[in-house]
Design a protein around this motif. Sequence first.
Motif, PDB file in Angstrom:
ATOM      1  N   HIS A 101       0.846  -1.198   0.000  1.00 48.30           N
ATOM      2  CA  HIS A 101       0.000   0.000   0.000  1.00 48.30           C
ATOM      3  C   HIS A 101       0.878   1.243   0.000  1.00 48.30           C
ATOM      4  O   HIS A 101       0.587   2.223  -0.660  1.00 48.30           O
ATOM      5  CB  HIS A 101      -0.871   0.039   1.258  1.00 48.30           C
TER       6      HIS A 101
ATOM      7  N   GLU B  35       0.281  -6.007   2.496  1.00 43.00           N
ATOM      8  CA  GLU B  35      -0.635  -7.034   2.971  1.00 43.00           C
ATOM      9  C   GLU B  35      -0.471  -8.331   2.213  1.00 43.00           C
ATOM     10  O   GLU B  35      -0.085  -8.352   1.044  1.00 43.00           O
ATOM     11  CB  GLU B  35      -2.072  -6.547   2.920  1.00 43.00           C
ATOM     12  N   ILE B  40      -2.183  -7.648   7.462  1.00 42.37           N
ATOM     13  CA  ILE B  40      -1.645  -6.372   7.000  1.00 42.37           C
ATOM     14  C   ILE B  40      -0.486  -6.039   7.932  1.00 42.37           C
ATOM     15  O   ILE B  40      -0.609  -6.154   9.157  1.00 42.37           O
ATOM     16  CB  ILE B  40      -2.710  -5.255   7.069  1.00 42.37           C
ATOM     17  N   LYS B 119      -6.015 -10.343   9.470  1.00 45.01           N
ATOM     18  CA  LYS B 119      -7.359 -10.104   8.942  1.00 45.01           C
ATOM     19  C   LYS B 119      -8.344 -11.049   9.612  1.00 45.01           C
ATOM     20  O   LYS B 119      -8.021 -12.208   9.891  1.00 45.01           O
ATOM     21  CB  LYS B 119      -7.374 -10.351   7.438  1.00 45.01           C
TER      22      LYS B 119
END
Lengths: 154, 133
Positions: A101, B35, B40, B119
């Motif tokens: 990300h 992730e 993550i 998660k």
Amino acid sequence: MAVIRWKPGFFGWHRDPFSEMDRLRREMDRIAGAFAGGRGIAPGAGVFPALNMSEDDHNLYVRAELPGVAPENIEITTKENNLILKGERKIAAEGEKVSYHRRERDAGKFRRIISLPTRVDAEKVTAVCKNGVLTVILPKAAEAKPRQIAVESQ
Amino acid sequence: MADKDLQVREKQELQTEAEHTRPGLVFTPTVDIFESEQEITVLADMPGVASDGVTIDLHNNELKISGEVEPQGSETERYLLREYDTGRFHRHFTISDRIDQSRISASMKDGVLRLVLPKAEKAKPRRIEVKAE
């Protein structure tokens, strides 16, 4: 028109080089201060890592923020009143199954040299790395330490 | 990548909508976020932050990371050169996946926070088989 102070010298009139230097230095300090937003931060040398240097009566302290750099990957040497910091920041691969990300952290090598303002006792230099902050403690050489001179009354 | 030289990056001061209630500078740590199917992971550079100085707050998909620093050096020192400032760290993110709060783990090493957010079962991707007819 620029006003330059003239002083009578030994061989007649000449410009005083010291006051001129002083003026230049003050001017440079002012410009540097403006760049850093007036917080007293020097614009830096453009070389990693950014350093803070301070002193007390006995030691010089050089500090750098080196998060994620293992102490064994830092090499510190002193050479004729210069301090050399070398090292490498390694970032381990996280495997091929991950997707990123954000990726803002850098890996790479660094080499920085900084000249020390006073003579130091090279034999007694120590360095510690705590929570990613490196502190190099350089004891001042005996002749560089401040000496208090007592005034005797007669 | 390993042969690259590191470049100086100025520490970024935090820009917030909220006003600070405590004096002192606040910086945003540089982060890596990645992730996998299971979790993550957040890596944050927070030099000067000890493991007990980290606060992690996850609430309504909002993840807040803060780090308290100890002052570098003592009062008796005089600065000769100052190329960086020190202060607390703070950054917040929104996390889109559902996180299993009970299994969050965090560790600090050499000033780097490693935060693992597993998660929740529901959020794990399901592979959908396409049947050929």
